[in-house]
Design an enzyme around this catalytic site. Sequence first.
Site, PDB file in Angstrom:
ATOM      1  N   HIS A 166       0.920   6.756   5.914  1.00 16.38           N
ATOM      2  CA  HIS A 166       2.013   6.896   4.929  1.00 16.38           C
ATOM      3  C   HIS A 166       2.482   8.014   4.184  1.00 16.38           C
ATOM      4  O   HIS A 166       3.629   8.154   4.009  1.00 16.38           O
ATOM      5  CB  HIS A 166       1.635   5.616   3.841  1.00 16.38           C
ATOM      6  CG  HIS A 166       2.503   5.515   2.647  1.00 16.38           C
ATOM      7  ND1 HIS A 166       3.422   4.355   2.859  1.00 16.38           N
ATOM      8  CD2 HIS A 166       2.946   6.111   1.610  1.00 16.38           C
ATOM      9  CE1 HIS A 166       4.228   4.366   1.670  1.00 16.38           C
ATOM     10  NE2 HIS A 166       3.779   5.593   0.851  1.00 16.38           N
ATOM     11  N   GLU A 167       1.540   8.775   3.761  1.00 15.73           N
ATOM     12  CA  GLU A 167       1.896  10.028   2.981  1.00 15.73           C
ATOM     13  C   GLU A 167       2.367  11.034   3.934  1.00 15.73           C
ATOM     14  O   GLU A 167       3.444  11.618   3.476  1.00 15.73           O
ATOM     15  CB  GLU A 167       0.755  10.689   2.344  1.00 15.73           C
ATOM     16  CG  GLU A 167       0.029   9.686   1.331  1.00 15.73           C
ATOM     17  CD  GLU A 167       1.036   9.323  -0.003  1.00 15.73           C
ATOM     18  OE1 GLU A 167       1.718  10.269  -0.131  1.00 15.73           O
ATOM     19  OE2 GLU A 167       0.830   8.107  -0.213  1.00 15.73           O
ATOM     20  N   HIS A 170       6.157  10.412   4.606  1.00 11.81           N
ATOM     21  CA  HIS A 170       7.107  10.922   3.508  1.00 11.81           C
ATOM     22  C   HIS A 170       7.507  12.240   3.647  1.00 11.81           C
ATOM     23  O   HIS A 170       8.613  12.732   4.020  1.00 11.81           O
ATOM     24  CB  HIS A 170       6.366  11.034   2.177  1.00 11.81           C
ATOM     25  CG  HIS A 170       6.443   9.602   1.418  1.00 11.81           C
ATOM     26  ND1 HIS A 170       7.500   8.819   1.226  1.00 11.81           N
ATOM     27  CD2 HIS A 170       5.419   8.877   0.810  1.00 11.81           C
ATOM     28  CE1 HIS A 170       7.255   7.982   0.387  1.00 11.81           C
ATOM     29  NE2 HIS A 170       6.068   7.789   0.324  1.00 11.81           N
ATOM     30  N   GLU A 229       9.668   4.399   0.016  1.00 14.06           N
ATOM     31  CA  GLU A 229       8.522   3.697   0.297  1.00 14.06           C
ATOM     32  C   GLU A 229       8.504   2.808   1.418  1.00 14.06           C
ATOM     33  O   GLU A 229       7.424   2.905   2.128  1.00 14.06           O
ATOM     34  CB  GLU A 229       7.874   2.879  -1.061  1.00 14.06           C
ATOM     35  CG  GLU A 229       7.796   3.921  -2.171  1.00 14.06           C
ATOM     36  CD  GLU A 229       6.830   5.046  -1.883  1.00 14.06           C
ATOM     37  OE1 GLU A 229       5.763   4.916  -1.184  1.00 14.06           O
ATOM     38  OE2 GLU A 229       6.912   6.209  -2.365  1.00 14.06           O
TER      39      GLU A 229
HETATM   40 ZN    ZN Z   1       4.838   6.519  -0.655  1.00  9.38          ZN
END
Ligand code: ZN
Length: 303
Positions: A166-167, A170, A229
């Site tokens: 997830h990170e 980004h 997100e």
């Molecule tokens: Zn995030």
Amino acid sequence: MVFRSGRTRGTRRRRGGFRWQILLLFALGAGAYYFMNQKQVPYVCDGRYTEYAPDMCRKQLRTMALDKEKKLGLQSYVQILQDEQSRNPRAIVQGGQNYEAVQKIGADIARAAQEEAAELDFDWQFNLVQSEQANAFALPGGYTAVYTGLLPIAQNEDGLAVVMGHEVAHALARHGAERMAQQNIQKIVGAGVSLGTGGMDFGAQRAIMGVFGGVSQYGFALPFSRKHESEADFIGLILVARACYDPREAPKLWDRMGQAGGAKPPEFQSTHPAPETRVQNFQKWMPMAINIYNQNCPDKIRQ
Ligand SMILES: [Zn+2]
């Protein structure tokens, strides 16, 4: 001054009114800036995945040069790690089982992202930071850190891979650069609003700037941050499955993260989509993730 000259031609404006012409001018400038700098977001319009998530395909506003973005990423990374070290000289973990896990998962995720990251030429780094915070981040350039406080929530390698995926997502989707470009838009329109109120009394100016601040925060910045997100969840899930970690851990992990929020919520939660939306998203995307996993990994998942 152009607007004042109107007065001498008899179109005298009422003192204290809002000068819409100025706002319009700035809004046009902001619009031009917006439409001229639209760039494709990676993954989300990829034909291999869009059938599972047709609503994810989009372009983003981005103006910063990649080199500058990565340089800023590295600067912040060094700064953050130095701050942690000055707080605790042994903050940067140098070995042990958890350290090895972060290195291995990081390398696997980086390899999984290779196809799209090649042109970004990330200088991947993965650090484990001794800290009670349940946190992790990845900066432009692939500079990634996991805090030990996150490990009890991650629980296992799959969970840790979900957070790291997830990170990293980004960073791959250039969300930082997009946010900076969006702030420029807010500044341009904000300047227009501010100049537009120039002839008004102070109270009215403050009221209008207050309304503008609210609209730009709740109508623009926050929806985008929720979009980021969801996008990081989506791209992260693809990376996790490609890297042969169990994508089915994703909804479980975010559920644990939500539970662990408590008094001091992790970074992730500040601007998040509602938990129900998140669960629905993962349900929708899971067949895709399992497909990816089964195509790439030796042991198959049965649905
Ligand atoms: Zn995030």
